[in-house]
Scaffold this motif. Structure first.
Motif, short mmCIF file in Angstrom:
data_model
loop_
_atom_site.label_atom_id
_atom_site.label_comp_id
_atom_site.label_asym_id
_atom_site.label_seq_id
_atom_site.Cartn_x
_atom_site.Cartn_y
_atom_site.Cartn_z
N LEU A 14 -5.63 -4.13 -26.22
CA LEU A 14 -4.33 -3.84 -26.84
C LEU A 14 -3.55 -2.83 -26.00
CD1 LEU A 14 -5.42 -3.77 -30.57
CD2 LEU A 14 -3.79 -5.35 -29.55
N ILE A 15 -4.24 -1.83 -25.48
CA ILE A 15 -3.56 -0.82 -24.65
C ILE A 15 -3.01 -1.46 -23.39
CG2 ILE A 15 -3.97 1.22 -23.20
CD1 ILE A 15 -5.79 2.28 -25.41
N LEU A 16 -3.81 -2.33 -22.75
CA LEU A 16 -3.35 -3.00 -21.53
C LEU A 16 -2.14 -3.88 -21.81
CD1 LEU A 16 -6.71 -3.86 -19.86
CD2 LEU A 16 -4.81 -2.79 -18.72
N LEU A 17 -2.21 -4.64 -22.92
CA LEU A 17 -1.09 -5.52 -23.25
C LEU A 17 0.17 -4.72 -23.53
CD1 LEU A 17 -2.88 -8.19 -25.42
CD2 LEU A 17 -1.69 -8.58 -23.27
N THR A 18 0.00 -3.58 -24.19
CA THR A 18 1.16 -2.73 -24.49
C THR A 18 1.79 -2.21 -23.21
OG1 THR A 18 0.00 -2.03 -26.47
CG2 THR A 18 1.97 -0.80 -25.88
N ALA A 19 0.95 -1.85 -22.24
CA ALA A 19 1.47 -1.30 -20.98
C ALA A 19 2.32 -2.34 -20.25
CB ALA A 19 0.33 -0.83 -20.09
N LEU A 20 2.05 -3.63 -20.50
CA LEU A 20 2.79 -4.69 -19.82
C LEU A 20 4.02 -5.14 -20.60
CD1 LEU A 20 -0.31 -6.82 -18.76
CD2 LEU A 20 1.00 -5.29 -17.32
N ASN A 26 10.04 -6.00 -28.34
CA ASN A 26 8.61 -6.27 -28.45
C ASN A 26 7.84 -4.99 -28.65
OD1 ASN A 26 9.40 -8.85 -27.65
ND2 ASN A 26 9.01 -8.39 -25.53
N GLY A 27 8.30 -3.96 -27.90
CA GLY A 27 7.63 -2.66 -27.99
C GLY A 27 7.68 -2.09 -29.38
N ILE A 28 8.84 -2.26 -30.05
CA ILE A 28 8.99 -1.69 -31.40
C ILE A 28 8.08 -2.41 -32.38
CG2 ILE A 28 10.61 -1.37 -33.29
CD1 ILE A 28 12.76 -0.85 -31.18
N LEU A 221 -9.83 -10.04 -37.31
CA LEU A 221 -8.54 -9.38 -37.49
C LEU A 221 -7.98 -8.89 -36.16
CD1 LEU A 221 -9.32 -7.39 -40.76
CD2 LEU A 221 -7.83 -9.37 -40.52
N MET A 222 -8.83 -8.29 -35.34
CA MET A 222 -8.33 -7.74 -34.08
C MET A 222 -7.95 -8.83 -33.10
SD MET A 222 -8.10 -4.57 -34.43
CE MET A 222 -8.19 -3.53 -33.00
N SER A 223 -8.68 -9.96 -33.13
CA SER A 223 -8.29 -11.09 -32.27
C SER A 223 -6.94 -11.61 -32.70
CB SER A 223 -9.32 -12.22 -32.36
OG SER A 223 -10.59 -11.73 -32.11
N ALA A 224 -6.73 -11.68 -34.02
CA ALA A 224 -5.43 -12.13 -34.52
C ALA A 224 -4.34 -11.19 -34.03
CB ALA A 224 -5.46 -12.17 -36.05
N LEU A 225 -4.59 -9.90 -34.08
CA LEU A 225 -3.60 -8.92 -33.62
C LEU A 225 -3.33 -9.08 -32.13
CD1 LEU A 225 -1.83 -6.44 -34.17
CD2 LEU A 225 -3.82 -4.99 -33.80
N THR A 226 -4.39 -9.29 -31.35
CA THR A 226 -4.24 -9.45 -29.90
C THR A 226 -3.43 -10.70 -29.59
OG1 THR A 226 -6.45 -8.49 -29.70
CG2 THR A 226 -5.49 -9.43 -27.72
N PHE A 227 -3.73 -11.83 -30.29
CA PHE A 227 -2.97 -13.06 -30.04
C PHE A 227 -1.53 -12.89 -30.46
CE2 PHE A 227 -5.93 -15.48 -28.05
CZ PHE A 227 -7.13 -15.59 -28.74
N PHE A 228 -1.31 -12.18 -31.57
CA PHE A 228 0.06 -11.91 -32.02
C PHE A 228 0.81 -11.11 -30.96
CE2 PHE A 228 3.56 -11.21 -34.74
CZ PHE A 228 3.92 -9.88 -34.68
N THR A 229 0.12 -10.12 -30.36
CA THR A 229 0.72 -9.30 -29.31
C THR A 229 1.15 -10.16 -28.13
OG1 THR A 229 -0.80 -7.54 -29.94
CG2 THR A 229 0.33 -7.27 -27.85
N ILE A 230 0.24 -11.07 -27.71
CA ILE A 230 0.56 -11.94 -26.57
C ILE A 230 1.71 -12.88 -26.94
CG2 ILE A 230 -0.34 -13.71 -25.01
CD1 ILE A 230 -3.12 -12.50 -25.45
N TRP A 231 1.66 -13.42 -28.16
CA TRP A 231 2.69 -14.37 -28.59
C TRP A 231 4.06 -13.72 -28.62
CZ3 TRP A 231 5.47 -14.53 -33.38
CH2 TRP A 231 6.21 -15.70 -33.57
N ILE A 232 4.14 -12.54 -29.24
CA ILE A 232 5.43 -11.91 -29.43
C ILE A 232 6.04 -11.47 -28.11
CG2 ILE A 232 4.80 -9.47 -29.76
CD1 ILE A 232 6.83 -10.48 -32.40
N GLN A 233 5.25 -11.20 -27.12
CA GLN A 233 5.80 -10.68 -25.87
C GLN A 233 6.11 -11.79 -24.88
OE1 GLN A 233 4.76 -6.63 -24.72
NE2 GLN A 233 2.69 -7.23 -25.28
N TYR A 234 5.27 -12.80 -24.82
CA TYR A 234 5.42 -13.76 -23.73
C TYR A 234 5.74 -15.17 -24.18
CZ TYR A 234 3.27 -9.82 -21.48
OH TYR A 234 3.02 -8.56 -21.05
#
Lengths: 238, 194
Positions: A14-20, A26-28, A221-234
């Motif tokens: 999550l930290i790595l994805l946020t840095a990118l 997306n950041g908000i 739950l955390m995988s869902a959050l990670t996939f959501f992070t990737i989806w919302i950004q890219y």
């Protein structure tokens, strides 16, 4: 307790994805997710508020430079200085990214003891020499801090006051030197004591880290959050 | 000298991580089991150094002691500095996780490179000052390069940081010089000679 290895893996992703993160919107969204995550992690905000301010201080030092030197459409002027809209956007992005990462950190890494983190890294097959250095660095930190305080009190009792002269720097250097020497002897003795007891570079953990139901729920739950992070950004285009 | 999260661009972060991975692997390859207590101890010292405030002019700054680590450990300072940076990040969020590689490159590369200079010079007192002084100067320069590649808007901030680090470099040089002088008198076998 959730398996600490999972916290490290998901926390780092999550930290790595946020840095990118490329865009402010997306950041908000991520900042909101990170904040929600910390609500489940029993963080004492009073304890961490001061730290938050300190971490943001470097970013706030940079921000005026970014706002007033980045080129782009003018947002406002302040005397001879011109603030640009891209500058403000970038500054906001930096603040959002920084605080999102810190919140993810609080929710994952900082919800565990350092020793737990060390054991998890060992289980995740990090280099054994690095693990040794990590464990013993933690051990020596406590010892060194105590020793340093003792030396510092004795130096203060002799009227030392740190100021801008070579005498102060020399005293600080001598304090460090004697601290190093006494601790070096101790470290050697500890290492030799360990060898006497059969230490050969291998660390053995007494508790086997098995995954339980709550760990699987955490993974879900955390995988869902990670996939959501990737989806919302890219993937999701505004 | 630590950069926090969110400021540098991803290519810089990745480059820093790759350099750190290479440097630490090299350092670990040269590390024997007997060296590990000394390495752990010096990693703890590096960590504590950033908690010690030294008065410089009207303000105070914290020590870095990367020059000292380079002199005493040479290539083996690589894992020591990595672990110390990781712990600094975990305990008081000094630096960052994504910037771990970049911070390592900024601190450890000058320290390790200058240690070879220390071995070549015969006047160890002067050599220690040069190592301590130059490691801060080179670290600041690397920091500025990282900032400038991330964006031209960091130009003025970068100059301010560099100028602010000049007195720190002098004090660091002096303190490193005195520590090495002390160690050479009290326990010369701790300091590697050529």
């Amino acid at each position: 307790m959730i398996d600490p290895r999972l916290k490290i893996i998901f926390g780092s992703s999550l930290i790595l994805l946020t840095a990118l993160t490329p865009e402010l919107q997306n950041g908000i969204v991520l900042l909101g997710c990170a904040f929600l995550l910390t609500l489940f992690s029993h963080i004492k905000w009073s304890k961490y508020l001061r730290r938050f301010l300190m971490i943001n201080s470097f970013a706030f030092f940079l921000i005026p430079f970014i706002i007033f030197t980045k080129e782009g459409a003018t947002a406002f002027t302040m005397g001879p200085l011109t603030a640009s809209i891209p500058g403000i956007n970038q500054s906001l992005l930096i603040i959002v990214k920084l605080n999102t990462i810190i919140l993810f950190l609080f929710a994952t890494y900082l919800s565990m003891e350092l020793i737990e983190i060390g054991k998890s890294l060992l289980s995740l097959r990090l280099n054994k020499k690095l693990i040794y250095i990590l464990f013993f660095c933690c051990r020596y930190l406590t010892l060194l801090k105590e020793e340093l305080q003792r030396i510092y009190h004795s130096v203060k009792a002799r009227g030392f006051k740190a100021s801008n002269n070579f005498h102060s720097y020399r005293t600080i250097a001598y304090i460090f030197g004697s601290l190093l020497l006494s601790s070096l002897d101790r470290a050697e003795r500890i290492h030799q004591a360990m060898i006497c007891r059969g230490f050969n570079g291998q660390f053995h953990s007494t508790n086997q880290l098995n995954l339980k139901i709550k760990d699987y729920i955490y993974i879900l739950l955390m995988s869902a959050l990670t996939f959501f992070t990737i989806w919302i950004q890219y993937v999701y285009q505004h | 000298m630590h950069i926090t999260e969110g400021i540098l661009s991803p290519p810089i972060l990745i480059t820093g991580a790759l350099i750190a991975a290479g440097g630490v692997s090299l350092g670990l390859a040269k590390t024997k089991n007997e060296d590990l207590p000394k390495i752990s101890l010096l990693a703890a010292t590096f960590y504590l150094a950033s908690l010690i405030h030294v008065p410089i002019g009207p303000t105070s700054s914290h020590l870095m002691l990367s020059g000292l680590l380079g002199i005493l450990l040479s290539t083996r300072a690589a894992p020591a500095i990595l672990i110390a940076l990781f712990l600094q990040f975990l305990t008081f969020q000094h630096g960052g996780l994504t910037t771990l590689g970049v911070n390592w490159t900024i601190m450890a590369l000058p320290a390790i490179t200058l240690s070879y200079l220390f071995r070549k010079l015969s006047n160890k007192k002067a050599a220690a000052f040069i190592c301590g002084f130059l490691s801060i100067i080179v670290s600041s320069s690397l920091l500025i390069i990282a900032l400038l590649i991330s964006g031209k808007e960091y130009k003025i901030a970068a100059s301010v940081i560099f100028l602010g680090n000049l007195p720190v470099a002098i004090v660091e040089g002096l303190i490193t010089m005195v520590i090495i002088q002390f160690l050479l008198k009290a326990r010369p076998e701790v300091v590697p000679h050529d």
